[in-house]
Design a protein around this motif. Structure first.
Motif, PDB file in Angstrom:
ATOM      1  N   PHE B  96      -8.417   1.492   5.257  1.00 35.90           N
ATOM      2  CA  PHE B  96      -7.464   2.536   5.637  1.00 35.90           C
ATOM      3  C   PHE B  96      -6.452   2.680   4.508  1.00 35.90           C
ATOM      4  O   PHE B  96      -6.572   2.032   3.480  1.00 35.90           O
ATOM      5  CB  PHE B  96      -6.786   2.157   6.957  1.00 35.90           C
ATOM      6  N   TYR B  97      -5.434   3.541   4.726  1.00 37.24           N
ATOM      7  CA  TYR B  97      -4.422   3.740   3.681  1.00 37.24           C
ATOM      8  C   TYR B  97      -3.583   2.471   3.523  1.00 37.24           C
ATOM      9  O   TYR B  97      -2.699   2.191   4.331  1.00 37.24           O
ATOM     10  CB  TYR B  97      -3.545   4.944   4.020  1.00 37.24           C
ATOM     11  N   GLU B  98      -3.885   1.724   2.463  1.00 30.55           N
ATOM     12  CA  GLU B  98      -3.344   0.365   2.341  1.00 30.55           C
ATOM     13  C   GLU B  98      -1.847   0.308   2.063  1.00 30.55           C
ATOM     14  O   GLU B  98      -1.226  -0.720   2.302  1.00 30.55           O
ATOM     15  CB  GLU B  98      -4.096  -0.381   1.232  1.00 30.55           C
ATOM     16  N   ASN B  99      -1.285   1.395   1.542  1.00 36.61           N
ATOM     17  CA  ASN B  99       0.154   1.392   1.263  1.00 36.61           C
ATOM     18  C   ASN B  99       0.986   1.516   2.541  1.00 36.61           C
ATOM     19  O   ASN B  99       2.169   1.233   2.532  1.00 36.61           O
ATOM     20  CB  ASN B  99       0.534   2.569   0.354  1.00 36.61           C
ATOM     21  N   LEU B 100       0.349   1.987   3.599  1.00 41.09           N
ATOM     22  CA  LEU B 100       1.093   2.169   4.855  1.00 41.09           C
ATOM     23  C   LEU B 100       1.150   0.850   5.607  1.00 41.09           C
ATOM     24  O   LEU B 100       0.282  -0.002   5.446  1.00 41.09           O
ATOM     25  CB  LEU B 100       0.382   3.197   5.739  1.00 41.09           C
ATOM     26  N   ASN B 101       2.164   0.722   6.468  1.00 42.89           N
ATOM     27  CA  ASN B 101       2.146  -0.448   7.335  1.00 42.89           C
ATOM     28  C   ASN B 101       1.377  -0.104   8.618  1.00 42.89           C
ATOM     29  O   ASN B 101       1.067   1.066   8.873  1.00 42.89           O
ATOM     30  CB  ASN B 101       3.569  -0.976   7.602  1.00 42.89           C
ATOM     31  N   ASP B 104       2.982   2.566  10.948  1.00 45.58           N
ATOM     32  CA  ASP B 104       2.928   3.938  10.403  1.00 45.58           C
ATOM     33  C   ASP B 104       1.510   4.499  10.490  1.00 45.58           C
ATOM     34  O   ASP B 104       1.316   5.684  10.761  1.00 45.58           O
ATOM     35  CB  ASP B 104       3.377   3.948   8.933  1.00 45.58           C
ATOM     36  N   PHE B 105       0.556   3.629  10.233  1.00 47.93           N
ATOM     37  CA  PHE B 105      -0.834   4.081  10.256  1.00 47.93           C
ATOM     38  C   PHE B 105      -1.243   4.516  11.671  1.00 47.93           C
ATOM     39  O   PHE B 105      -1.832   5.593  11.861  1.00 47.93           O
ATOM     40  CB  PHE B 105      -1.750   2.970   9.733  1.00 47.93           C
TER      41      PHE B 105
END
Lengths: 266, 249
Positions: B96-101, B104-105
């Motif tokens: 998944f979008y790894e920069n998000l926590n 948030d995801f």
């Protein structure tokens, strides 16, 4: 529109959390420290040297960071198969393209604003100490707008390559190629008008003309030299350059959407 | 429910060939696959690696397109927005979008599924709690372990009460407690009338969760099995089916 905004918001969040963003901000602070050094070395044309330094730095930092982010985030979506997951979410495929585009452009806005907000006050301060040329804040605003248009166009081109190919390396070379061709084609066209250029084979000249009409003329958005040296740039040519940038971006983006709708995401 | 004949998924005679690179031969991944999944059913697709499970799922999701045949999800084409609003998907080995926590995801997915305001906040909290990630919601996904990623993947698959949940190897990377939690979540969602499409290498889990199973091999469905009618273990049936297929070819 809600879904596009959601994707744009997630893109900005991702970009802000990239380490390279903070590297550029630190580099900007260091660049600001170079202003007094430049000032002490410069005897003449101080405002021009400082403005040239600030604008060239902004250009370099924004383009490098944006290209890195766009290629990194978009291509990671492809390479790590995140894209398969994202387009299975309740979004249309076009929402992904528009959302990513808006997110990157909004982030570029923030970036340009921050870098100019850090560098320009220093330039203004040191320029006032040597009032041999006037300082116009409006130039910097216009410069920011033109830089943003160039970034928007390059982001649209990157998204077009994302729709065209699943190979990161092809996309990277594609975008880099567009950037180089876009900034040099005016010079090539100039060369064609010289004696040597006139003697070139007709086929080569035809190819150059075709390339000239296909690739975006990015040199139109490079207004910093004109601003720094006060070269004639009238309002109409600025407006036409902006219009050209916006129209070109819209066309590339729509093409990216059409291709992305049909793309098989492996 | 917009499905025709009570079927949530209708896959009819789909074929898919991957063209491959310049010097690679085309690879026929699916050969005339047909099956239906009824509303509220838990349907499992089992097969060895490369059998065609993930390709089938990607076609159902509208991520790739079949060369021939037809797929209907809730009576509509896969990829249609109104279909996507009612389905969810957990990929195999998700990134998944790894920069998000984590929080948030899940919020991002919840918003896309139409949740807003307090309902969204409550649902995010509820699902983080259900997958035992309530203390790790603020951590970026890149700091999550494999099992945690799988658990956040399950939370995003269930948030917003989708009508069809597609789970590709959902128990991968989970420890025994995590596997039990995942099975409980799937069983709970089935009790609510959700349809589940499931692939797994762990046949014991398939046997426990699924009502019906299709055995896929070399891009063909070889057999459908009603789990309640099984007189022997699913593993024996699976191995015998593959052996019979290999002998006859």
């Amino acid at each position: 529109m809600k879904r596009v905004i959601e994707l744009a918001r997630i893109t900005v969040k991702q970009a802000i959390k990239e380490r390279s963003f903070y590297v550029i901000l630190i580099a900007t602070l260091l660049a600001v420290l170079a202003v007094p050094v430049l000032y002490s070395f410069t005897m003449f044309e101080v405002p021009r040297v400082l403005a040239g330094f600030a604008l060239s730095y902004t250009n370099f930092a924004v383009l490098i960071l944006m290209l890195f982010l766009v290629m990194n985030l978009s291509q990671t979506d492809l390479d790590r198969k995140t894209l398969q997951y994202v387009i299975s979410l309740p979004i249309r495929r076009r929402d992904y393209v528009f959302g990513r585009f808006l997110g990157f452009v909004f982030f570029a806005c923030i970036l340009i604003f921050f870098i100019l907000a850090i560098t320009v006050p220093f330039v203004a301060l040191f320029s006032r100490m040597r009032p041999d040329a006037p300082f116009y804040i409006g130039y910097y605003f216009l410069y920011g707008v033109f830089l943003l248009i160039e970034v928007a166009l390059l982001v649209a081109i990157a998204l077009l390559f994302l729709s065209l190919t699943s190979r990161t390396i092809v996309s990277m070379f594609g975008v880099a190629g567009c950037y180089i061709v876009g900034h040099t084609m005016d010079e090539v066209a100039e060369f064609l008008r010289t004696g040597t250029g006139m003697n070139m084979p007709v086929f080569s000249k035809a190819v150059i003309q075709v390339v000239r009409y296909i690739f975006p003329n990015l040199a139109l958005f490079d207004v910093k030299t004109a601003f720094i040296y006060g070269k004639g740039m009238d309002g109409m040519s600025l407006f036409l350059s902006l219009l050209y940038g916006v129209l070109y971006t819209v066309i590339v983006l729509l093409l990216a959407v059409v291709l992305f709708e049909k793309k098989e995401v492996y | 429910m917009s499905a025709v004949n009570g079927n949530v998924v209708e896959v009819t005679n789909i074929c898919k060939t991957f063209k491959g690179d310049l010097f690679q031969k085309p690879f026929s991944a699916l050969k005339d696959i047909s099956f239906e999944i009824e509303k509220g059913e838990s349907f499992g697709l089992i097969g060895v690696n490369g059998a065609g499970k993930s390709t089938t799922i990607k076609i159902i999701l509208g991520v790739i397109f079949p060369d021939s045949g037809e797929v209907k999800i809730l009576g509509d084409s896969p990829g249609a927005l109104k279909v996507k609003k009612k389905i969810s998907y957990l990929p195999e080995n998700p990134v998944f979008y790894e920069n998000l926590n984590g929080e948030d995801f899940i919020k991002f997915v919840g918003r896309l599924r139409g949740l807003e305001g307090k309902v969204l906040r409550d649902e995010v909290e509820r699902w983080l709690f259900k997958v035992n990630l309530e203390k790790d919601g603020k951590k970026p996904l890149k700091k999550y372990s494999r099992g945690m990623i799988q658990r956040i993947g399950l939370a995003q698959a269930f948030i917003g009460n989708p009508e069809l949940v597609i789970l590709d190897e959902p128990l991968n990377g989970l420890d025994p407690l995590g596997r039990r939690m995942a099975r409980d979540l799937i069983e709970e969602t089935l009790r609510l009338g959700t349809t589940v499409f499931f692939t797994s290498h762990i046949l014991e889990d398939i046997e426990r969760i699924c009502h019906r199973v299709a055995i896929i091999h070399s891009g063909r469905i070889l057999r459908f099995v009603d789990v309640k009618d099984l007189k022997e273990g699913l593993e024996e049936v699976f191995i015998r089916t593959l052996e019979e297929y290999e002998e006859s070819n």
